[in-house]
Design a protein around this motif. Structure first.
Motif, PDB file in Angstrom:
ATOM      1  N   LEU A 113       0.834  -1.201   0.000  1.00 10.69           N
ATOM      2  CA  LEU A 113       0.000   0.000   0.000  1.00 10.69           C
ATOM      3  C   LEU A 113       0.874   1.259   0.000  1.00 10.69           C
ATOM      4  CD1 LEU A 113      -2.930   1.050   0.207  1.00 10.69           C
ATOM      5  CD2 LEU A 113      -2.731   0.903   2.687  1.00 10.69           C
ATOM      6  N   ALA A 114       1.938   1.230   0.786  1.00 16.02           N
ATOM      7  CA  ALA A 114       2.836   2.398   0.868  1.00 16.02           C
ATOM      8  C   ALA A 114       3.431   2.693  -0.502  1.00 16.02           C
ATOM      9  CB  ALA A 114       3.948   2.138   1.880  1.00 16.02           C
ATOM     10  N   TYR A 115       3.880   1.627  -1.181  1.00 17.42           N
ATOM     11  CA  TYR A 115       4.462   1.851  -2.508  1.00 17.42           C
ATOM     12  C   TYR A 115       3.412   2.356  -3.482  1.00 17.42           C
ATOM     13  CZ  TYR A 115       9.234   0.534  -1.602  1.00 17.42           C
ATOM     14  OH  TYR A 115      10.517   0.555  -1.149  1.00 17.42           O
ATOM     15  N   SER A 116       2.159   1.894  -3.318  1.00 13.49           N
ATOM     16  CA  SER A 116       1.126   2.380  -4.239  1.00 13.49           C
ATOM     17  C   SER A 116       0.815   3.854  -3.955  1.00 13.49           C
ATOM     18  CB  SER A 116      -0.132   1.510  -4.169  1.00 13.49           C
ATOM     19  OG  SER A 116      -0.800   1.745  -2.956  1.00 13.49           O
ATOM     20  N   CYS A 117       0.954   4.279  -2.692  1.00 15.57           N
ATOM     21  CA  CYS A 117       0.732   5.706  -2.362  1.00 15.57           C
ATOM     22  C   CYS A 117       1.853   6.568  -2.932  1.00 15.57           C
ATOM     23  CB  CYS A 117       0.738   5.930  -0.842  1.00 15.57           C
ATOM     24  SG  CYS A 117      -0.629   5.194   0.024  1.00 15.57           S
ATOM     25  N   LEU A 118       3.043   5.993  -3.075  1.00 15.98           N
ATOM     26  CA  LEU A 118       4.195   6.783  -3.522  1.00 15.98           C
ATOM     27  C   LEU A 118       4.279   6.854  -5.039  1.00 15.98           C
ATOM     28  CD1 LEU A 118       6.929   5.540  -1.012  1.00 15.98           C
ATOM     29  CD2 LEU A 118       5.871   7.798  -1.078  1.00 15.98           C
ATOM     30  N   SER A 119       3.571   5.926  -5.725  1.00 15.22           N
ATOM     31  CA  SER A 119       3.762   5.888  -7.184  1.00 15.22           C
ATOM     32  C   SER A 119       2.848   6.899  -7.880  1.00 15.22           C
ATOM     33  CB  SER A 119       3.513   4.488  -7.715  1.00 15.22           C
ATOM     34  OG  SER A 119       2.205   4.106  -7.397  1.00 15.22           O
TER      35      SER A 119
END
Ligand code: NAD
Ligand code: LMR
Length: 332
Positions: free
Chosen positions: A326-332
């Motif tokens: 989820l964190a990586y999806s928020c950063l992309s």
């Protein structure tokens, strides 16, 4: 001979944990009563005036160990030369919110502050992430500061550890200082697993297992666990604000034990970069039992994990893996 001052960064220093934490650091609670400190306090521009007010109070308190204060909204100035970084800055959870709700707001802050720490902190700077989601913010900080050794980046689960000690002490009506070796496994969230299977209490006739003294497995496997898991939410409900004095105190305990060492025969819980010990997922920041010596933590190995515990270790590990995605999806 007087020691050289240690530079300690507190981000979010104008917030409520910051306000409880900076006087503790300036009094020597974090690094010892003979260790001078220089405080670096960072906050964002809307909080600049309040931050300056905290600086004024630090001056007014005339702490003998406090050798300087940097109060700034400039992340580079804040990070320059720091030996210890306590990352509290971010948006706290409000009543009714889950930690996942604060994810997108906070992970981007940790990505950008990772760059500043990597480039400007002192070599071997020790980092403690307090802001939620603490494990995943710490992971993002680690991933975007690849030249900081992974072992230097940790998150706070000591508050949960201390909460577990507090619950056992109340249940048995014993001093909290006589209870030791509880474990918080996994995430600083309601999926965490507070484990008393190896915990003991010092009694007049020696050290006794908590389970033997409590004699109530239903409580230990039920209400005890949920009370510790839900304590953050209970504090928010009662105060309409998240825990602050206990969080600040736990942050001091975490850094003190990391830097100065854990007592012989005692372990504490720290969120650290997982190597897959106890079949926890590798590559996330997972809370383990650790001992500390010479400024380094080591995961306690070889503890027996029963079937009940195994499921709980896996559940909280699963949540951390999902949070990472989820964190990586928020950063992309
Ligand atoms: P708070 O809102 O009172 O203070 C947070 C401060 O961070 C504010 O002053 C805000 O202006 C500042 N801030 C926001 N963005 C920033 C940025 N980019 N850089 C620097 N500062 C920034 O919140 P609080 O009650 O002090 O809690 C702080 C965090 O700690 C929250 O995320 C909370 O959920 C978390 N927390 C964690 C634990 C734990 O055990 N790990 C316990 C309690 C609270
Ligand atoms: C706590 O554990 O008190 C904090 O992490 C606040 C929260 O969001 O639960």
């Amino acid at each position: 001979m007087a020691k050289e001052p240690v530079r300690v960064l507190v981000t979010g220093a104008a917030g409520q944990i910051g306000y409880a934490l900076v006087p503790m650091i300036a009094r020597g609670v974090m690094l010892g009563a003979d260790q001078p400190v220089i405080l670096h306090m960072l906050d964002i521009p809307p909080a600049a005036e309040a931050l300056n007010g905290v600086k004024m109070e630090l001056v007014d308190a005339a702490f003998p160990l406090l050798k300087g204060v940097v109060a700034t909204t400039d992340v580079v100035e804040a990070c320059t030369g720091v030996n210890v970084a306590v990352m509290v800055g971010g948006f706290p959870r409000k009543e009714g919110m889950e930690r996942k709700d604060v994810m997108s707001k906070n992970v981007s802050i940790y990505k950008s502050q990772a760059f500043a720490l990597e480039q400007h902190a002192a070599p071997n700077c020790k980092v403690l992430v307090v802001a939620n989601p603490a494990n995943t913010n710490a992971l993002i900080l680690k991933e975007f500061a690849p030249s900081i050794p992974a072992k230097n980046i940790t998150c706070l689960t000591r508050l949960d550890h201390n909460r577990a000690l507090g619950q056992i002490s109340e249940k048995l009506n014993v001093q909290v200082s006589d209870v030791k070796n509880v474990i918080i496994w996994g995430n600083h969230s309601s999926s965490q697993y507070p484990d008393v299977n190896h915990a003991t209490v010092m009694t007049p006739s020696g050290e006794k297992p908590v389970r033997k003294l409590v004699k109530d497995d239903a409580w230990l496997n039920g209400e005890f666990i949920t009370t510790v898991q839900q304590r953050g939410a209970a504090i928010i409900k009662a105060r309409k604000l998240s825990s602050a004095l206990s969080a600040a105190s736990a942050a001091c305990d975490h850094i003190r034990d990391w830097v100065l060492g854990t007592p012989e025969g005692t372990w504490v819980s720290m969120g650290v970069y997982s190597d897959g010990s106890y079949n926890a997922p590798a590559g996330v920041i997972y809370s383990f039992p650790v001992t500390c010596k010479n400024g380094e933590w080591t995961i306690v190995q070889g503890l027996a994990i029963d079937e009940f515990s195994r499921k709980k270790l896996d559940l909280t590990g699963q949540e951390l893996t999902e949070e990472k995605e989820l964190a990586y999806s928020c950063l992309s």
